[in-house]
Design a protein around this motif. Structure first.
Motif, PDB file in Angstrom:
ATOM      1  N   TYR A  20     -11.871  37.686  60.492  1.00 25.04           N
ATOM      2  CA  TYR A  20     -12.445  38.160  59.295  1.00 25.04           C
ATOM      3  C   TYR A  20     -13.569  37.188  58.973  1.00 25.04           C
ATOM      4  CZ  TYR A  20     -12.779  38.563  54.506  1.00 25.04           C
ATOM      5  OH  TYR A  20     -13.184  38.773  53.017  1.00 25.04           O
ATOM      6  N   ALA A  21     -14.673  37.795  59.081  1.00 17.23           N
ATOM      7  CA  ALA A  21     -15.936  37.152  58.744  1.00 17.23           C
ATOM      8  C   ALA A  21     -16.444  37.682  57.090  1.00 17.23           C
ATOM      9  CB  ALA A  21     -16.939  37.406  59.846  1.00 17.23           C
ATOM     10  N   GLU A  22     -16.649  36.703  56.336  1.00 22.59           N
ATOM     11  CA  GLU A  22     -16.810  37.081  54.899  1.00 22.59           C
ATOM     12  C   GLU A  22     -18.215  37.519  54.800  1.00 22.59           C
ATOM     13  OE1 GLU A  22     -15.546  33.958  52.168  1.00 22.59           O
ATOM     14  OE2 GLU A  22     -13.297  34.391  53.095  1.00 22.59           O
ATOM     15  N   ASN A  23     -19.066  37.453  55.806  1.00 20.25           N
ATOM     16  CA  ASN A  23     -20.466  38.163  55.873  1.00 20.25           C
ATOM     17  C   ASN A  23     -20.910  38.389  57.075  1.00 20.25           C
ATOM     18  OD1 ASN A  23     -21.664  35.704  56.760  1.00 20.25           O
ATOM     19  ND2 ASN A  23     -23.534  36.039  55.556  1.00 20.25           N
ATOM     20  N   ASP A  24     -21.878  39.178  57.518  1.00 21.09           N
ATOM     21  CA  ASP A  24     -22.400  39.714  58.822  1.00 21.09           C
ATOM     22  C   ASP A  24     -22.974  38.636  59.583  1.00 21.09           C
ATOM     23  OD1 ASP A  24     -21.238  42.134  58.245  1.00 21.09           O
ATOM     24  OD2 ASP A  24     -23.359  43.140  58.019  1.00 21.09           O
ATOM     25  N   ILE A  79     -17.748  45.208  66.539  1.00 20.28           N
ATOM     26  CA  ILE A  79     -17.119  45.073  65.466  1.00 20.28           C
ATOM     27  C   ILE A  79     -16.391  46.313  64.921  1.00 20.28           C
ATOM     28  CG2 ILE A  79     -17.500  44.595  62.883  1.00 20.28           C
ATOM     29  CD1 ILE A  79     -20.033  43.091  63.484  1.00 20.28           C
ATOM     30  N   SER A 124     -16.059  42.604  59.001  1.00 21.84           N
ATOM     31  CA  SER A 124     -16.933  41.843  58.351  1.00 21.84           C
ATOM     32  C   SER A 124     -17.147  42.558  57.046  1.00 21.84           C
ATOM     33  CB  SER A 124     -18.140  41.559  59.156  1.00 21.84           C
ATOM     34  OG  SER A 124     -19.053  40.713  58.748  1.00 21.84           O
ATOM     35  N   GLN A 129     -25.284  32.312  60.475  1.00 19.54           N
ATOM     36  CA  GLN A 129     -25.191  32.658  61.651  1.00 19.54           C
ATOM     37  C   GLN A 129     -24.859  31.546  62.790  1.00 19.54           C
ATOM     38  OE1 GLN A 129     -27.546  35.774  63.681  1.00 19.54           O
ATOM     39  NE2 GLN A 129     -26.999  35.291  65.643  1.00 19.54           N
ATOM     40  N   ALA A 184     -20.393  36.971  61.309  1.00 22.86           N
ATOM     41  CA  ALA A 184     -19.621  37.642  62.246  1.00 22.86           C
ATOM     42  C   ALA A 184     -20.636  37.737  63.518  1.00 22.86           C
ATOM     43  CB  ALA A 184     -19.608  39.090  61.663  1.00 22.86           C
ATOM     44  N   ALA A 203     -24.968  44.371  62.193  1.00 22.65           N
ATOM     45  CA  ALA A 203     -23.687  44.505  62.280  1.00 22.65           C
ATOM     46  C   ALA A 203     -23.093  46.044  62.317  1.00 22.65           C
ATOM     47  CB  ALA A 203     -23.169  44.013  60.848  1.00 22.65           C
ATOM     48  N   ASP A 238     -17.079  47.385  58.971  1.00 17.68           N
ATOM     49  CA  ASP A 238     -17.910  46.512  58.092  1.00 17.68           C
ATOM     50  C   ASP A 238     -17.939  47.244  56.703  1.00 17.68           C
ATOM     51  OD1 ASP A 238     -19.768  44.706  57.386  1.00 17.68           O
ATOM     52  OD2 ASP A 238     -21.202  45.314  58.511  1.00 17.68           O
ATOM     53  N   ILE A 253     -12.815  42.111  65.214  1.00 14.04           N
ATOM     54  CA  ILE A 253     -13.555  41.531  64.096  1.00 14.04           C
ATOM     55  C   ILE A 253     -13.965  42.849  62.968  1.00 14.04           C
ATOM     56  CG2 ILE A 253     -15.813  40.357  63.718  1.00 14.04           C
ATOM     57  CD1 ILE A 253     -16.038  40.109  66.517  1.00 14.04           C
TER      58      ILE A 253
END
Length: 371
Positions: A273-277, A318, A302, A252, A280, A309, A321, A300
């Motif tokens: 685009y976040a590859e994990n929460d 977001i 994730s 984070q 994000a 999230a 997810d 966003i």
């Protein structure tokens, strides 16, 4: 050229029933009776081992104790003299790791399996040492959540030399299935990323300047989540452009600082685009600090499905997810039972993940489906 991905097949009802039976290490009648019900109800992220399985590798017979690395000793997992070792890669302050650890621990306890465990806290050298220590303490079989795909060579070599089977979960390791490790159990990371790309396209009307917060280099999760997203964008969304991509190391704090840097360099970013929460959540902080509104000015998507999230999905911060299911306990122990039995375990087993959008996020939160 990227290596071809192994083909998978969806489990048939008989295979699902067999997996349910394997999940019950004691082989009780009550467990056997549950098989038809599980087959009819389909897969869920919180149910039995059979219900967790989406697909298995289709190549060759399953790996057994007779075929693994030239053969290893038969074990009864519930025998008090049998020690199972569990190696966790990262701190349980991460919700995914906490839930994953609890799932393994609770399943072992419910089945009467003697379990010892260690946590490497994101240090692959420490993970090697800890695995070797568990072997020295008498572990006869190992469940390993690898810190990265390439760094566990020393520990795996020692396990192989001492004919100790290794089952990998949530990340792959370098080596050959049924020789260096039993099998891999985890999510379809490439497929997760494709779903995330489709979600972001829907959120932006397929027109966006996208920033990617990628995961820690050196593991298959990051590779597949990056390639899956970029391949899907290239194939389907010509008006979506990736203008920035940088690792936030699945963290984070790093996600926040990297997002802040990307916004300074590319103020026209409209999607993330976040590859994990965890990343994000860091991105949300950076976007807010930059005077923009996450969910409105910048869309966003994730991957992970952690509680915070999914709450942000419900709130509109977001857009969507994709869950990464951390509840490996039932499936891991059913796979070990199959390995020591006659049916064997496939080299790759894909676990069921959920997909959270504004249409179902609040219901999932209320129903306790989110970790």
């Amino acid at each position: 050229m990227r290596p071809m991905r192994p083909r998978v097949r969806t489990l048939t009802r008989p295979a699902i029933a067999a997996a349910v039976a394997a999940a019950c290490l004691a082989g009780t009648a009550a467990c056997a009776k549950s098989a038809p019900k599980a087959a009819a109800s389909g897969a869920t992220s919180t149910g039995t081992a059979a219900q967790q399985v989406v697909a298995t590798s289709a190549s060759g017979p399953g790996c057994t104790s007779q075929t693994y690395g030239g053969g290893v000793a038969q074990l009864n997992l519930t025998d008090p003299s049998t020690i199972v070792g569990f190696s966790q890669s990262e701190s349980t302050s991460n919700p995914f790791r906490s839930t994953e650890t609890d799932s393994i621990t609770n399943q072992a306890k419910s089945l009467g399996v003697k379990l010892i465990q260690r946590n490497a806290n994101a240090d692959v050298n420490a993970q090697n040492s800890q695995i070797e220590d568990m072997i020295a303490q008498g572990a006869k079989v190992l469940i390993v959540a690898p810190e990265n795909s390439d760094g566990l060579g020393p520990a795996l070599a020692e396990a192989k030399a001492k004919k100790i089977p290794v089952l990998t979960i949530d990340r792959t390791v370098t080596g050959t299935a049924c020789s260096d490790f039993i099998a891999f159990i985890g999510s379809n990371f490439y497929g997760q990323a494709q779903i995330a790309a489709d979600d972001l396209a829907t959120a932006t009307g397929s027109q966006a300047k996208v920033a990617i917060l990628s995961g820690t280099p050196g593991n298959n999760v990051t590779t597949d989540r990056t390639n899956g997203f970029q391949d899907q964008v290239k194939a389907k969304y010509p008006n979506m452009t990736v203008v920035a991509s940088q690792t936030g190391k699945f963290d984070q704090t790093d996600g926040q600082s990297v997002m802040a840097q990307m916004l300074q360099a590319n103020p026209g970013i409209t999607a993330v685009y976040a590859e994990n929460d965890e990343m994000a959540l860091g991105a949300i902080q950076a976007i807010t600090a930059a005077g923009k509104k996450p969910g409105k000015d910048i869309k966003i998507v994730s991957i992970d499905g952690t509680q915070q999230a999914v709450q942000d999905v419900a709130a509109g911060t977001i857009y969507a997810d994709v869950e990464t299911n951390p509840r490996f306990g039932p499936l891991a122990f059913s796979s070990l039972q199959a390995f020591f039995g006659t049916s064997g375990v496939a080299s790759k087993v894909i676990i069921k993940d959920s997909h959270f959008t504004q249409a179902n996020a609040q219901q999932a939160l209320s129903g306790g489906q989110v970790y």
